[in-house]
Scaffold this active site. Sequence first.
Site, PDB file in Angstrom:
ATOM      1  N   HIS A 161       0.836  -1.198   0.000  1.00 35.65           N
ATOM      2  CA  HIS A 161       0.000   0.000   0.000  1.00 35.65           C
ATOM      3  C   HIS A 161       0.872   1.251   0.000  1.00 35.65           C
ATOM      4  CE1 HIS A 161       0.447   1.719   4.109  1.00 35.65           C
ATOM      5  NE2 HIS A 161       0.701   0.481   4.471  1.00 35.65           N
ATOM      6  N   CYS A 162       0.262   2.356  -0.394  1.00 38.00           N
ATOM      7  CA  CYS A 162       0.889   3.671  -0.282  1.00 38.00           C
ATOM      8  C   CYS A 162      -0.104   4.586   0.429  1.00 38.00           C
ATOM      9  CB  CYS A 162       1.327   4.220  -1.646  1.00 38.00           C
ATOM     10  SG  CYS A 162      -0.004   4.394  -2.856  1.00 38.00           S
ATOM     11  N   TRP A 163      -0.137   5.867   0.085  1.00 36.04           N
ATOM     12  CA  TRP A 163      -1.020   6.794   0.807  1.00 36.04           C
ATOM     13  C   TRP A 163      -2.491   6.527   0.511  1.00 36.04           C
ATOM     14  CZ3 TRP A 163      -0.858  10.006   4.755  1.00 36.04           C
ATOM     15  CH2 TRP A 163      -1.899  10.917   4.928  1.00 36.04           C
TER      16      TRP A 163
END
Length: 357
Positions: free
Chosen positions: A103-105
Amino acid sequence: MTAPTPPDAPSIKLVEDAAPATLARFHAVIDTRSPSEFAEDHIPGALNLPVLSDAERAEVGTLYARSRFEARRLGAALVARNIAAHLEGALADQPADFKPLVHCWRGGQRSHAMATVLSQVGWRTALLVGGYRTYRHRVQAALYDMGPELKAVLIDGNTGTGKTDLLHRLAARGLQVIDLEGLANHRGSLFGNRGPQPDQKLFESRLLAQIEALDPSRPVVVEAESSKVGERMVPPILWRAMQAAPRIELVATPQDRARFLVGAYSDIVADRTALDAVLDRLPAHASPERRNAWAAMANAADFESLASALMTFHYDPAYARSAKKETRRLLGSVQVTPLDPERQEIAADAVKALIEP
């Protein structure tokens, strides 16, 4: 001549929630955000493998304002380079059946780039839809809106009775405890600074991880605190439980409390500048004569007398005022001797008997 058929594109599984049971299905949660984003808050246990460093992210952002194409080309090169470094570094020893959740932001380009490469390797890669924001929404809902009801018991008592020490002894006896001061990196008083506190979001992430590991049918023991530990606010789900919780009061002699405080706050005692700064922040106004007396005690290294004076002037009156308003049920009082390990063991047994007869 017939062109060769390209291999099937590896599939990336989409995961739409960040519940503990969901996260537990993966061997690792890979957070591709920058180090500063990760430091502010992250899923407990996540591995930070940034596809862009803080400096690189700023550089790409600055360039993007001038030329989107140039920014994308630079970003692609940096991302590819960083992912390659992670494959040769942190991920080098992962087996063929490795199952990462990436995941990222907000589930955008950074996590998609990492997930695409990891799936090409052959790993069963999943992507958290919505990224960190999906996780953060779950934390907020659990702590502020619809979290489980907690059966709390408070460890109460005057300053210097060793409440945190006893809390740890109860944990060693198999009781469920939440150490708010440990989670917030603060001792919960004017003298309580122990260095930088975690961001409020990270404090909440750590707290929720502990809450979700509890057996809700059993009580959880918490030190009696105000609604803030240092600068960190206790979220409503726990604060409501603490306000309704029965309490156990620890009692110690003033002499034992003063001796304990000198040791517990040895870092402040050793730093005269820090000591003077804390004395200046005492809410009640101290006369020049009283301040001079405190300074004389510090100059003479008579810190037990200074601790006794501060208890008499500030801490004990504040506790007495709070006790007059106290409506929570008292399960019992237990005599403690904070610097005597043998007697503290006896005290911990007595407290446990009051909590879990």
